[in-house]
Design an enzyme around this catalytic site. Structure first.
Site, PDB file in Angstrom:
ATOM      1  CE1 TYR A  21      -7.507   0.149   7.839  1.00 38.92           C
ATOM      2  CE2 TYR A  21      -7.695   0.630   5.501  1.00 38.92           C
ATOM      3  CZ  TYR A  21      -7.473   1.042   6.789  1.00 38.92           C
ATOM      4  OH  TYR A  21      -7.244   2.372   7.039  1.00 38.92           O
ATOM      5  CD  GLU A  29      -3.074   6.941  15.630  1.00 36.22           C
ATOM      6  OE1 GLU A  29      -3.675   7.811  15.010  1.00 36.22           O
ATOM      7  OE2 GLU A  29      -2.766   5.834  15.140  1.00 36.22           O
ATOM      8  NE  ARG A  80       3.450   9.302  -5.236  1.00 35.79           N
ATOM      9  CZ  ARG A  80       2.961   9.805  -4.120  1.00 35.79           C
ATOM     10  NH1 ARG A  80       3.666  10.654  -3.420  1.00 35.79           N
ATOM     11  NH2 ARG A  80       1.760   9.456  -3.732  1.00 35.79           N
ATOM     12  CG  ASP A  93      -8.805   3.646   2.994  1.00 32.95           C
ATOM     13  OD1 ASP A  93      -8.559   3.771   4.213  1.00 32.95           O
ATOM     14  OD2 ASP A  93      -7.907   3.543   2.135  1.00 32.95           O
ATOM     15  NE  ARG A 115      -2.883   0.066   3.266  1.00 32.64           N
ATOM     16  CZ  ARG A 115      -3.460   0.066   4.439  1.00 32.64           C
ATOM     17  NH1 ARG A 115      -4.014  -1.036   4.876  1.00 32.64           N
ATOM     18  NH2 ARG A 115      -3.497   1.133   5.165  1.00 32.64           N
ATOM     19  NE  ARG A 145      -1.362   6.847  12.730  1.00 28.39           N
ATOM     20  CZ  ARG A 145      -1.972   6.418  11.637  1.00 28.39           C
ATOM     21  NH1 ARG A 145      -1.398   6.525  10.466  1.00 28.39           N
ATOM     22  NH2 ARG A 145      -3.159   5.861  11.703  1.00 28.39           N
ATOM     23  NE  ARG A 192      -1.664  -4.961  16.617  1.00 26.87           N
ATOM     24  CZ  ARG A 192      -0.911  -5.092  17.702  1.00 26.87           C
ATOM     25  NH1 ARG A 192      -1.085  -6.142  18.508  1.00 26.87           N
ATOM     26  NH2 ARG A 192      -0.002  -4.193  18.012  1.00 26.87           N
TER      27      ARG A 192
HETATM   28  P1  FAD Z   1     -17.735   2.014  11.792  1.00 34.37           P
HETATM   29  O1  FAD Z   1     -17.424   3.432  11.547  1.00 34.37           O
HETATM   30  O2  FAD Z   1     -16.886   1.273  12.746  1.00 34.37           O
HETATM   31  O3  FAD Z   1     -19.270   1.915  12.291  1.00 34.37           O
HETATM   32  C1  FAD Z   1     -19.812   0.759  12.863  1.00 34.37           C
HETATM   33  C2  FAD Z   1     -20.751   1.198  13.974  1.00 34.37           C
HETATM   34  O4  FAD Z   1     -21.502   0.060  14.434  1.00 34.37           O
HETATM   35  C3  FAD Z   1     -20.024   1.758  15.199  1.00 34.37           C
HETATM   36  O5  FAD Z   1     -20.499   3.062  15.485  1.00 34.37           O
HETATM   37  C4  FAD Z   1     -20.391   0.792  16.320  1.00 34.37           C
HETATM   38  O6  FAD Z   1     -20.548   1.420  17.580  1.00 34.37           O
HETATM   39  C5  FAD Z   1     -21.726   0.217  15.820  1.00 34.37           C
HETATM   40  N1  FAD Z   1     -22.040  -1.075  16.414  1.00 34.37           N
HETATM   41  C6  FAD Z   1     -21.262  -2.183  16.448  1.00 34.37           C
HETATM   42  N2  FAD Z   1     -21.912  -3.179  17.105  1.00 34.37           N
HETATM   43  C7  FAD Z   1     -23.117  -2.687  17.485  1.00 34.37           C
HETATM   44  C8  FAD Z   1     -24.219  -3.230  18.212  1.00 34.37           C
HETATM   45  N3  FAD Z   1     -24.188  -4.469  18.721  1.00 34.37           N
HETATM   46  N4  FAD Z   1     -25.300  -2.445  18.416  1.00 34.37           N
HETATM   47  C9  FAD Z   1     -25.334  -1.163  17.958  1.00 34.37           C
HETATM   48  N5  FAD Z   1     -24.319  -0.609  17.271  1.00 34.37           N
HETATM   49  C10 FAD Z   1     -23.216  -1.358  17.041  1.00 34.37           C
HETATM   50  N6  FAD Z   1     -10.374   5.478   6.108  1.00 34.37           N
HETATM   51  C11 FAD Z   1      -9.988   6.419   5.218  1.00 34.37           C
HETATM   52  O7  FAD Z   1     -10.558   6.515   4.121  1.00 34.37           O
HETATM   53  N7  FAD Z   1      -8.977   7.297   5.531  1.00 34.37           N
HETATM   54  C12 FAD Z   1      -8.315   7.259   6.714  1.00 34.37           C
HETATM   55  O8  FAD Z   1      -7.413   8.079   6.958  1.00 34.37           O
HETATM   56  C13 FAD Z   1      -8.695   6.268   7.668  1.00 34.37           C
HETATM   57  N8  FAD Z   1      -8.065   6.190   8.848  1.00 34.37           N
HETATM   58  C14 FAD Z   1      -8.420   5.205   9.730  1.00 34.37           C
HETATM   59  C15 FAD Z   1      -7.739   5.129  10.932  1.00 34.37           C
HETATM   60  C16 FAD Z   1      -8.069   4.142  11.843  1.00 34.37           C
HETATM   61  C17 FAD Z   1      -7.327   4.068  13.150  1.00 34.37           C
HETATM   62  C18 FAD Z   1      -9.083   3.196  11.521  1.00 34.37           C
HETATM   63  C19 FAD Z   1      -9.414   2.093  12.473  1.00 34.37           C
HETATM   64  C20 FAD Z   1      -9.778   3.290  10.340  1.00 34.37           C
HETATM   65  C21 FAD Z   1      -9.447   4.293   9.423  1.00 34.37           C
HETATM   66  N9  FAD Z   1     -10.137   4.417   8.217  1.00 34.37           N
HETATM   67  C22 FAD Z   1      -9.752   5.373   7.312  1.00 34.37           C
HETATM   68  C23 FAD Z   1     -11.261   3.516   7.868  1.00 34.37           C
HETATM   69  C24 FAD Z   1     -12.641   4.081   8.282  1.00 34.37           C
HETATM   70  O9  FAD Z   1     -12.694   4.245   9.678  1.00 34.37           O
HETATM   71  C25 FAD Z   1     -13.730   3.093   7.820  1.00 34.37           C
HETATM   72  O10 FAD Z   1     -13.736   3.006   6.426  1.00 34.37           O
HETATM   73  C26 FAD Z   1     -15.147   3.485   8.254  1.00 34.37           C
HETATM   74  O11 FAD Z   1     -15.205   3.781   9.599  1.00 34.37           O
HETATM   75  C27 FAD Z   1     -16.079   2.313   7.969  1.00 34.37           C
HETATM   76  O12 FAD Z   1     -17.376   2.602   8.386  1.00 34.37           O
HETATM   77  P2  FAD Z   1     -18.299   1.456   8.981  1.00 34.37           P
HETATM   78  O13 FAD Z   1     -19.665   2.031   9.022  1.00 34.37           O
HETATM   79  O14 FAD Z   1     -18.081   0.198   8.247  1.00 34.37           O
HETATM   80  O15 FAD Z   1     -17.725   1.167  10.438  1.00 34.37           O
HETATM   81  N1  UDP Z   2       4.316   1.696   7.477  1.00 36.21           N
HETATM   82  C1  UDP Z   2       5.657   1.736   7.795  1.00 36.21           C
HETATM   83  N2  UDP Z   2       6.209   2.924   8.186  1.00 36.21           N
HETATM   84  C2  UDP Z   2       5.484   4.070   8.269  1.00 36.21           C
HETATM   85  C3  UDP Z   2       4.119   4.018   7.927  1.00 36.21           C
HETATM   86  C4  UDP Z   2       3.558   2.821   7.550  1.00 36.21           C
HETATM   87  O1  UDP Z   2       6.328   0.727   7.742  1.00 36.21           O
HETATM   88  O2  UDP Z   2       6.041   5.118   8.646  1.00 36.21           O
HETATM   89  C5  UDP Z   2       3.730   0.393   7.077  1.00 36.21           C
HETATM   90  C6  UDP Z   2       3.099  -0.359   8.247  1.00 36.21           C
HETATM   91  O3  UDP Z   2       3.363  -1.738   8.054  1.00 36.21           O
HETATM   92  C7  UDP Z   2       1.629  -0.084   8.098  1.00 36.21           C
HETATM   93  C8  UDP Z   2       1.460   0.005   6.578  1.00 36.21           C
HETATM   94  O4  UDP Z   2       2.695   0.595   6.132  1.00 36.21           O
HETATM   95  O5  UDP Z   2       0.849  -1.126   8.627  1.00 36.21           O
HETATM   96  C9  UDP Z   2       0.291   0.865   6.138  1.00 36.21           C
HETATM   97  O6  UDP Z   2       0.411   2.105   6.765  1.00 36.21           O
HETATM   98  P1  UDP Z   2      -0.635   3.282   6.638  1.00 36.21           P
HETATM   99  O7  UDP Z   2      -0.146   4.416   7.480  1.00 36.21           O
HETATM  100  O8  UDP Z   2      -0.884   3.532   5.207  1.00 36.21           O
HETATM  101  O9  UDP Z   2      -1.959   2.645   7.214  1.00 36.21           O
HETATM  102  P2  UDP Z   2      -2.889   3.049   8.418  1.00 36.21           P
HETATM  103  O10 UDP Z   2      -2.146   2.717   9.652  1.00 36.21           O
HETATM  104  O11 UDP Z   2      -3.158   4.524   8.290  1.00 36.21           O
HETATM  105  O12 UDP Z   2      -4.091   2.222   8.211  1.00 36.21           O
END
Ligand code: FAD
Ligand code: UDP
Length: 382
Positions: free
Chosen positions: A366, A318, A189, A368, A185, A293, A262
């Site tokens: 996973y 984090e 560049r 986005d 991922r 981070r 995780r």
């Molecule tokens: P969620 O947002 O998790 O919604 C699910 C909901 O269901 C939650 O509110 C939960 O409380 C509810 N729920 C679960 N069980 C029950 C139950 N039994 N009863 C009632 N409610 C319940 N995507 C990006 O595009 N860019 C990013 O930079 C990015 N950064 C991320 C960083 C992190 C740390 C993480 C974990 C994800 C990141 N994502 C990012 C991904 C993004 O969070 C997800 O694509 C998005 O949240 C998915 O939406 P969802 O509705 O599937 O899940």
């Molecule tokens: N990664 C890394 N060094 C960095 C940032 C990311 O090795 O400084 C690796 C790491 O294995 C991570 C993967 O690249 O799980 C994807 O990272 P990214 O930040 O894109 O994902 P996010 O944690 O935001 O979901």
């Protein structure tokens, strides 16, 4: 029946589904076990008075980790922008390895900082030299784990300074025990371009993600602090169909075993300075720092002078750890055991009548944000 759909979960999947269903003339009840709507994109507003005491600035704290919206799908981009305009934020994280600073993703700036090279040809020659040993060791076969993949992609200096220890902190496993695809991922560049994403469109909603969620759910019945499993029969009886976005193993009462995740925990604090680290995202890529981070939230939405007009800042460290029941499920663990268990749960889900399973928890995927929206739009397109 009171509703056409009971939607379990108010994250982007549930909220977009509710919006599209309402548009199609259906009625929905959206429930969430959390005390707020929006799932993982929810932001906590932190008000800060300006230096003159006149204006108030709001820092939108990304409560469940930094969320940067990016997509090349014009339909998805126009869809989200029809609810809230997005700003021009471009993700360009900086890596800190034992005090040395490097630009990410791996690009000409990183190569110049690492080796003093000046041109793409010099950088390519250096990387070829760095990869040679790992490529030869493979003897023509594909890389079978993250360490082999990273060494073949960028070579040993970048692997040791910017990948190995960060990845081990993030996943709690040796790089040899992780799948190769995780690192594919990260772009490489041969230009001076620190933009982390290759997508055509990128940004943060002006006023935060809550605006997007509020608009998607406008006019739709919602209940927070409502756990589906605490009232399963009653809630299911209220609607023709259920849209379930919670964890798939929990839906089936863990009858085949528990899926691993995780999780990330955040230590968030206010700093009495307008500009703490000069960037929204700084990755700490060595083991001697326990967090992966540090996010400085104001840089997602304040640019130039406006950073200094707001005299305080909010930062979050984090920490990545193994999931235990009761914690938030963040990243699916894509090893053989979990992949096969998830397949078995998917098969059970496929047999369930009148239930749509969607989103990152129910699909154990996973995802986005943009692909989640794209998925929902495609469900309504047919
Ligand atoms: P969620 O947002 O998790 O919604 C699910 C909901 O269901 C939650 O509110 C939960 O409380 C509810 N729920 C679960 N069980 C029950 C139950 N039994 N009863 C009632 N409610 C319940 N995507 C990006 O595009 N860019 C990013 O930079 C990015 N950064 C991320 C960083 C992190 C740390 C993480 C974990 C994800 C990141 N994502 C990012 C991904 C993004 O969070 C997800 O694509 C998005 O949240 C998915 O939406 P969802 O509705 O599937 O899940
Ligand atoms: N990664 C890394 N060094 C960095 C940032 C990311 O090795 O400084 C690796 C790491 O294995 C991570 C993967 O690249 O799980 C994807 O990272 P990214 O930040 O894109 O994902 P996010 O944690 O935001 O979901």
């Amino acid at each position: 029946m009171t509703y056409d759909y009971l939607i379990v979960g108010s994250g982007l999947f549930g909220a977009t589904f509710a919006y599209k269903a309402k548009e199609a003339g259906k009625t929905c009840l959206v429930i969430d076990k959390r005390s707020h709507l929006g799932g993982n994109v929810y932001c906590s507003p932190y008000p800060v008075a300006s230096t003159t005491g006149q204006a108030e600035h709001i820092i939108h704290v990304h409560t469940y980790g930094a969320h940067i919206f990016h997509t090349s799908n014009k339909e998805v981009w126009e869809f989200v922008n029809s609810f809230v305009p997005f700003n021009r934020y471009t993700n360009s994280p900086v890596a800190n390895y034992k005090g040395e600073l490097y630009n990410l993703p791996f690009n000409m700036n990183t190569f110049a900082q690492l080796w003093g090279v000046r041109t793409p040809a010099e950088a390519q020659a250096k990387i070829a030299e760095q990869r040679a040993e790992a490529v030869a060791a493979l003897n023509g076969r594909e890389p079978s784990n993250l360490e082999e993949q990273a060494l073949c992609l960028v070579g040993k200096d970048i692997f040791l300074k910017l990948i190995k220890e960060y990845t081990e902190k993030q996943w709690g496993r040796d790089c040899k025990d992780l799948p190769a695809f995780i690192i594919r991922r990260l772009p490489v560049r041969w230009v001076f371009d620190n933009n982390y994403f290759n997508d055509l469109y990128q940004g943060i909603p002006i006023g935060g993600y809550n605006v997007l969620i509020e608009k998607l759910l406008d006019g739709i019945d919602t209940r927070t602090d409502c756990d589906f499993f605490a009232h399963r029969e009653e809630l299911t009886g209220m609607a023709e169909k259920v849209v379930y976005t919670g964890p798939v193993d929990e839906y089936f009462d863990y009858r085949l075993g528990r899926l691993d995740w995780r999780t990330v925990s955040f230590k968030t604090r206010v700093e009495d300075t307008p500009n703490y680290q000069g960037n929204a995202v700084v990755n700490y890529t060595s083991h001697d720092v326990p967090y992966t981070r540090v996010i400085e939230h104001k840089h997602f939405e304040m640019f130039g002078q406006s950073v200094y007009d707001c005299p305080k800042t909010v930062v979050s460290e984090e920490y990545s750890t193994e999931y235990k029941p009761g914690m938030e499920q963040f990243y699916p663990v894509n090893d053989d055991r979990n992949n096969s268990l998830a397949d078995q749960y998917r098969a059970l889900a496929g047999q369930e009548k009148n239930v749509i399973f969607g989103g990152r928890l129910a699909e154990y995927k996973y995802y986005d944000m943009a692909p989640v929206i794209e998925k929902v739009l495609s469900l309504f397109a047919s």
